[in-house]
Design a protein around this motif. Structure first.
Motif, short mmCIF file in Angstrom:
data_model
loop_
_atom_site.label_atom_id
_atom_site.label_comp_id
_atom_site.label_asym_id
_atom_site.label_seq_id
_atom_site.Cartn_x
_atom_site.Cartn_y
_atom_site.Cartn_z
N VAL A 1 0.89 -1.18 0.06
CA VAL A 1 -0.05 -0.12 0.05
C VAL A 1 0.85 1.17 0.20
CG1 VAL A 1 -1.61 1.18 1.25
CG2 VAL A 1 -2.05 -1.25 1.37
N ALA B 1 -7.49 1.94 0.69
CA ALA B 1 -7.07 0.99 0.18
C ALA B 1 -7.29 -0.38 0.46
CB ALA B 1 -5.26 0.97 0.01
N CYS C 1 -7.46 -5.61 -2.21
CA CYS C 1 -6.29 -5.64 -0.97
C CYS C 1 -6.33 -7.08 -0.66
CB CYS C 1 -6.81 -5.05 0.14
SG CYS C 1 -5.46 -4.72 1.27
#
Length: 444
Positions: free
Chosen positions: A203, A274, A280
């Motif tokens: 991320v 995110a 994710c």
């Protein structure tokens, strides 16, 4: 008359030599101090009106050229337990409270590298409170001319290891006394309880990092793993050409989420965007937009640690470098003070957990980051470490660039205070959660 603090025993002797005075005015730290005419009277009035155990105030600093600059201090909270809390140079202490706090003080406590000051003020705060006066009541000569960026890593400097050990021991004693310790037998996660498309996701929140974002993405995409991973970049309204750099990558593993900047998100909010994305992976791994992984094997090492330890998060070690990746002092930041038993407790005393940080995604989705741009990672680490094991990697995995555009390299005293006030708030929240829970478990 002002008494210069050297150690607790010396302070007690001074108190006993003035048995009729309910307060003692104390200078802490080095440098010359000039009290303004109203200083002591004002402190005594506030102490009497509030029944405070200790009163402290803002002040002015005299610079080498003779000029004066304001040095504001901040409010003391329950969570203001870090050993570098800035009380200024002069405090007024209630004598009765001081004697009660030092009743079981030992010679060893007083002989510590700071004279027992940290242990003393923690004990003094246990059943009393401190009052900050937001007035400039004295003038002190500045003795530390370093920038905020230079001071930031004092707590991991090997030269101060003895000091840090003593401060940690003092704090753990205090935390035990107030029932604020977390259980060393914390929960282990069921790693494969949920299905994910990718085992890990790097991320990268970014805003206006046109000079470094390509390096960060190449570092992330260059990881060599035996599992599928992807990269999520959250572009928070960049206007400097960062978006064009992102558009130049052609790799299916790179996912760019573009925000306008009008959503009002800080770094924490970008992280939430995110991790809440279906893209994710099982583990969300930090990479700042101006930093790099040290080797192509960093991601593999982090995921292996997750699976071996079944922990809620993994924290590695990093090396400070300049823009051109030349090592800067103090070099590797490894948080070698960490132990599985006391690390999550001592983390309340210091200002960070280290980097790179990686989280088990379902936990982050449950807690979410506070939507701020400073301390969001510390908040998440404290929350996870309250209940779950933390995996530590003491080898350097990450290159942390310190360069002219670092946001914390040269902060004003007002900005430093704002950051410290927020982290003290996070510690207050954490202690407010830990202590009642510990008391409840003792009653069962």
């Amino acid at each position: 008359m002002i008494h210069k603090f050297t150690n607790v025993e010396n302070l007690k002797q001074h108190i006993f030599s003035s048995p009729l005075d309910p307060y003692v005015l104390v200078q802490i730290g080095d440098g010359d101090v000039e009290l303004k005419p109203e200083c002591e009277l004002r402190m005594r009035q506030v102490a009497e009106d509030t029944d405070a155990a200790m009163v402290y105030s803002s002040y002015q600093e005299r610079l080498p050229d003779g000029s004066l600059t304001p040095h504001p201090v901040i409010r003391y909270q329950w969570g203001s337990v870090r050993d570098d809390f800035d009380f200024g140079k002069v405090v007024l202490i209630n004598v009765a409270d001081a004697l009660a706090a030092t009743e079981d003080f030992t010679e060893q406590d007083s002989a510590s590298v700071d004279g027992g000051w940290y242990y003393f003020r923690l004990r003094l705060s246990m059943s009393n409170y401190f009052v900050e006066i937001p007035e400039m009541l004295y003038i002190a000569t500045r003795t530390d001319h370093r920038t905020s960026g230079e001071k930031q890593f004092d707590y991991v400097n090997r030269a101060s290891r003895k000091y840090q050990i003593e401060m940690e021991n003092a704090f753990l004693d205090y935390l035990y006394e107030v029932d604020g310790m977390v259980d060393e037998h914390r929960r282990r996660i069921d790693i494969d309880e949920e299905e994910f498309l990718n085992e890990a996701t790097v991320v990268i929140p970014v805003r206006n990092r046109v000079l470094t974002i390509a390096d960060a993405i190449r570092s992330a995409l260059g990881q060599q793993t035996d599992f599928p991973f992807n990269v999520i970049v959250v572009d928070n309204g960049s206007t400097d050409g960062t978006a064009e750099v992102l558009a130049g990558f052609d790799d299916p593993r790179l996912n760019v989420i573009t925000l306008t900047g009008r959503e009002g998100h800080g770094i924490g909010g970008c992280w939430n965007v995110a991790v809440l994305s279906p893209l994710c992976g099982r583990f969300a791994v930090q990479l700042d937009s101006d930093d790099l992984y040290e080797t192509p094997h960093t991601l593999q090492r982090i995921v292996r640690t997750f699976r071996e330890k079944r922990c809620g998060m993994v924290v590695g070690s990093y090396t400070l470098v300049d823009f051109d990746l030349n090592e800067l002092p103090p070099g590797k930041i490894a948080h070698e003070e960490w132990t599985d038993e006391d690390g999550p407790n001592n983390a309340l005393r210091i200002n960070g957990f280290g980097a790179p940080r990686a989280y088990y995604t379902p936990l982050v989705r449950e807690y979410l980051f506070p939507d701020v741009s400073y301390g969001e990672d510390y908040a998440m680490c404290l929350r996870i470490s309250r209940d779950y094991a933390v995996g530590r990697i003491f080898d350097s995995l990450y290159l942390c660039r310190r360069w002219k555009d670092n946001t914390d390299a040269r902060l004003s005293i007002e900005q430093v205070n704002e950051h410290n006030l927020y982290k003290d708030f996070l510690r207050s929240i954490e202690m407010s959660a830990r202590i009642p829970r510990n008391n409840e478990s003792q009653d069962i």
